[in-house]
Design a protein around this motif. Structure first.
Motif, PDB file in Angstrom:
ATOM      1  N   TRP A   9       0.664  -0.994  -0.263  1.00 27.49           N
ATOM      2  CA  TRP A   9       0.377   0.418  -0.054  1.00 27.49           C
ATOM      3  C   TRP A   9       0.754   1.197   0.156  1.00 27.49           C
ATOM      4  O   TRP A   9       0.844   2.333  -0.775  1.00 27.49           O
ATOM      5  CB  TRP A   9      -0.682   0.225   0.902  1.00 27.49           C
ATOM      6  CG  TRP A   9      -2.182  -1.018   1.493  1.00 27.49           C
ATOM      7  CD1 TRP A   9      -2.517  -1.720   2.611  1.00 27.49           C
ATOM      8  CD2 TRP A   9      -2.420  -2.078  -0.208  1.00 27.49           C
ATOM      9  NE1 TRP A   9      -2.871  -3.211   2.302  1.00 27.49           N
ATOM     10  CE2 TRP A   9      -3.347  -2.415   0.258  1.00 27.49           C
ATOM     11  CE3 TRP A   9      -2.685  -1.915  -0.970  1.00 27.49           C
ATOM     12  CZ2 TRP A   9      -4.466  -3.299  -0.065  1.00 27.49           C
ATOM     13  CZ3 TRP A   9      -3.912  -1.946  -2.214  1.00 27.49           C
ATOM     14  CH2 TRP A   9      -4.702  -3.105  -0.919  1.00 27.49           C
ATOM     15  N   THR A  53      -7.774   1.349   1.592  1.00 22.03           N
ATOM     16  CA  THR A  53      -7.146   0.363   2.655  1.00 22.03           C
ATOM     17  C   THR A  53      -6.811  -0.067   3.681  1.00 22.03           C
ATOM     18  O   THR A  53      -7.657   1.013   4.775  1.00 22.03           O
ATOM     19  CB  THR A  53      -5.262   0.535   2.043  1.00 22.03           C
ATOM     20  OG1 THR A  53      -5.429   2.174   2.134  1.00 22.03           O
ATOM     21  CG2 THR A  53      -5.902   0.796   0.372  1.00 22.03           C
ATOM     22  N   LEU A 180      -9.642  -3.642  -4.421  1.00 22.31           N
ATOM     23  CA  LEU A 180     -10.358  -2.633  -3.056  1.00 22.31           C
ATOM     24  C   LEU A 180     -11.638  -2.499  -2.358  1.00 22.31           C
ATOM     25  O   LEU A 180     -11.076  -2.760  -0.660  1.00 22.31           O
ATOM     26  CB  LEU A 180     -10.297  -1.266  -3.592  1.00 22.31           C
ATOM     27  CG  LEU A 180      -8.642  -0.546  -4.064  1.00 22.31           C
ATOM     28  CD1 LEU A 180      -8.782   0.822  -4.457  1.00 22.31           C
ATOM     29  CD2 LEU A 180      -7.872  -0.765  -2.828  1.00 22.31           C
ATOM     30  N   TYR A 183     -10.804  -6.258  -0.450  1.00 22.07           N
ATOM     31  CA  TYR A 183      -9.988  -6.167   0.478  1.00 22.07           C
ATOM     32  C   TYR A 183     -10.526  -5.248   1.374  1.00 22.07           C
ATOM     33  O   TYR A 183     -10.386  -6.131   2.769  1.00 22.07           O
ATOM     34  CB  TYR A 183      -8.877  -5.259   0.390  1.00 22.07           C
ATOM     35  CG  TYR A 183      -8.290  -5.224   0.997  1.00 22.07           C
ATOM     36  CD1 TYR A 183      -6.819  -6.419   1.605  1.00 22.07           C
ATOM     37  CD2 TYR A 183      -8.084  -3.731   1.886  1.00 22.07           C
ATOM     38  CE1 TYR A 183      -5.777  -5.570   2.695  1.00 22.07           C
ATOM     39  CE2 TYR A 183      -7.547  -3.508   3.429  1.00 22.07           C
ATOM     40  CZ  TYR A 183      -5.994  -4.789   3.535  1.00 22.07           C
ATOM     41  OH  TYR A 183      -5.709  -4.326   4.347  1.00 22.07           O
ATOM     42  N   MET A 195      -2.901  -8.201  -2.928  1.00 25.20           N
ATOM     43  CA  MET A 195      -2.486  -6.474  -2.850  1.00 25.20           C
ATOM     44  C   MET A 195      -1.844  -5.876  -3.529  1.00 25.20           C
ATOM     45  O   MET A 195      -1.843  -4.576  -4.539  1.00 25.20           O
ATOM     46  CB  MET A 195      -2.192  -6.462  -1.622  1.00 25.20           C
ATOM     47  CG  MET A 195      -3.370  -6.210  -0.614  1.00 25.20           C
ATOM     48  SD  MET A 195      -2.672  -6.762   1.327  1.00 25.20           S
ATOM     49  CE  MET A 195      -1.690  -8.079   1.778  1.00 25.20           C
TER      50      MET A 195
END
Length: 398
Positions: A9, A53, A180, A183, A195
């Motif tokens: 990230w 995130t 996204l 996640y 990711m």
């Protein structure tokens, strides 16, 4: 948070910050509406991506869950609406495809309304399953992505060459959106590979859309330059044409009339402008026009009006010279610089020699009693009559 997760990230954030810096520099240098659009797009969509995130919770641990949920729920549809609006502008849908234009416009309106309702719902949510709000937001964001993909495919089918790459950008957007939101809803499903793929799709989408926006902006600027023909400027030489040229001629005559002076109009008709078209390519005429313009300017200076009456006919208006000998010297300089060959580069990257063959018409009048348009027409007629290297007709005074 695992080290691999933080690394992925953070790399994505670094790419987005780099693009934001480039967009900010573009705004500072160009200060155009398109530059501001690019900056807003990167900041809005990039912020939305980072919100989904785990970094915001790490950076702002004191941020309440309801505020974070509100931002996550509303930013996705809101960025979807912004993307649809910008896509419509990029495609030129308002002028070229009304169906796509209305689809994108209504889609953006619905998404803005959905963003407001989701923000209100998330801010006042008291249930035990806040993921429901995120799922609804993901549905609206997915619908925006599908609408953008459909509009891009339709534009490609209808002949927009850049739209095929916008289809690829929409596929990157699909990977970014699904990754996204998945996640956010189910972080345990993701290893570092998932990711990394999501981050790659995110940065790839931003890079490709930025490149396409720059390419389309260049096309639009080129069209504006070419549209200068309608505004009175030749695209190859920058010389005034049409009504703009005639207005400049009229102003020159008016100033000379106030001084009780004379004006000399010289028309140069370049007979063999398109002679090298077959052997060197049909674009060499622009090189020839540019070179001839420079030679004329070198001969007459920058005080005289120089323009294109039509593609092969240059017009020079000389005023403020009270002695006819000076006019004759200027005409002689014109003949000298135009009688020399020039080299042009053809489509085959080879040099070709162009020897101008032109006719010259010279008319000198008393500015107070003359019609500028009639004088230009008379000089043009004389330039047509004087073909090749024949000496120009003597200057006529009336």
């Amino acid at each position: 948070m695992e080290t691999s997760e933080l690394m992925v990230w953070s790399c994505m954030l670094g790419g987005l910050l780099t693009l934001a810096t480039v967009a900010l520099a573009d705004v500072l240098m160009n200060r155009s509406v398109a530059s501001w659009r690019g900056l807003v797009f990167v900041l809005m969509l990039g912020s939305c991506a980072m919100l989904l995130t785990s970094l915001p919770a790490l950076w702002f641990p004191e941020l309440s869950a309801s505020v974070l949920l509100t931002l996550k729920a509303s930013m996705g549809p809101l960025c979807g609406a912004l993307s649809l609006i910008y896509l419509g502008l990029w495609l030129g849908a308002a002028a070229e495809d009304r169906m796509v234009y209305y689809s994108l416009a209504w889609g953006a309106t619905v998404l803005v309304g959905a963003a407001v309702l989701l923000a209100f719902w998330a801010l006042n949510y008291e249930g035990s399953n806040p993921e429901q709000v995120i799922k609804v937001a993901a549905g609206f964001s997915g619908a925006a992505m599908l609408l953008a993909l459909g509009a891009s495919v339709r534009a490609h089918v209808l002949g927009d060459e850049l739209a095929r790459w916008m289809v690829v950008a929409c596929l990157f957007l699909a990977g970014m959106t699904m990754g996204l939101y998945t996640y956010t809803l189910h972080p345990t499903w993701f290893g570092w590979q998932g990711m990394a793929l999501t981050a790659f799709c995110t940065v790839g989408h931003f890079l490709l859309t930025t490149a396409l926006a720059v390419r389309r902006n260049r096309q639009n600027r080129r069209l504006l330059r070419l549209a200068g023909l309608a505004q009175g400027a030749d695209p190859a030489t920058g010389l005034p044409t049409g009504s703009v040229l005639l207005s400049k001629v009229d102003d020159t005559f008016w100033r000379a009339a106030r001084q009780q002076g004379q004006c000399t109009v010289v028309c140069l008709h370049l007979h063999n402008l398109y002679e090298l078209g077959e052997s060197a390519g049909h674009r060499v005429d622009q090189q020839i026009l540019t070179s001839i313009t420079a030679r004329i300017r070198r001969a007459v200076g920058f005080r005289c009006v120089v323009g294109l009456y039509h593609p092969r006919c240059f017009v020079v208006v000389i005023s403020g010279i009270k002695h006819e000998e000076l006019v004759e010297r200027t005409v002689l300089r014109l003949r000298m610089v135009l009688s020399k060959p020039l080299s042009v580069v053809g489509l085959d990257e080879a040099f070709h020699t162009f020897m101008p063959r032109y006719g010259m018409g010279v008319v000198t009048v008393r500015a107070a009693s003359a019609d500028p348009v009639a004088v230009v027409d008379e000089a043009e007629r004389r330039s047509w009559e004087n073909a090749g290297s024949t000496p120009p007709a003597p200057a006529t005074t009336f």
